[in-house]
Design a protein around this motif. Sequence first.
Motif: not given
Length: 190
Positions: A8-15, A47-53
Motif C-alpha cells: 500500500l502506498a503511504q497516501e493510501a495508508i493515511a487515507a 494510527r499511533e502517529a495520529k493518536d499522538a497528534l
Amino acid sequence: MNIPESHLAQEAIAALVDGELAGGPAARAARHLAGCAQCRMAVQAQREAKDALHTCSEVAVPGDLLSRLCAIPFTADVPGAGGGLSAGPGQLTVSGPTGSWSVPLTPPPPAAERPGHARWLRRGVAGTIAGLGLGVTVLALGLPADVPDTDPREPASVAGSSSEQRTEIAPPVVRSIILDTTVGRPGGTP
C-alpha cells in the motif's frame, strides 16, 4: 507467472487510517492487510502517529507554512520541452517555443472599487430613459389631430369613394334544385 508483491502506498495508508477511502479501495486494502505484515505495521504506526497528534496539547506550526505551501506550484520544477514556468511578484510567467505569456495572480478589484463604473451605469440608464421619452413624444406628435365625426349608424364607406356613394352588403342567395331521379329507371314514370 510471478506477480511482484506490491504494498500500500503511504497516501493510501493515511487515507485508510483517517477513514477517507471509499468502499471498494478500503475493501482491497483490508484484503491486502490480511496477508501483508509489513503494511499492517505501517498502518499501526500511522494510527499511533495520529493518536499522538490528537493527544498533544500544543503543536508548533511555522507561521509561513501556508505561504510556503501555496508557493509550491510556482517554485517546483516543471518538466517540459524548452519551456519554463516562473513566478514573479504578482504574476505567473509561462514561456515556451512559441513565446511567453503571463497571468496576473492578484484578483481584480471589486466592482465598488472601480472608479467611474457606477457613473457610466447611471449615464446609460438615464440615456435609455431619455431616448424612450423622446420616442414617445415624437410618436404622439405624429398622430393626426383631427378625427372626423362619423355617425355610428352609417356604414363605413369604401376607401376612395365620395360621401354620396355607398356600398351595401347583401346576403348570399341560396337556390335549391330538385332533380328527378326516377327517369330512366325500370318501372319509373317517363
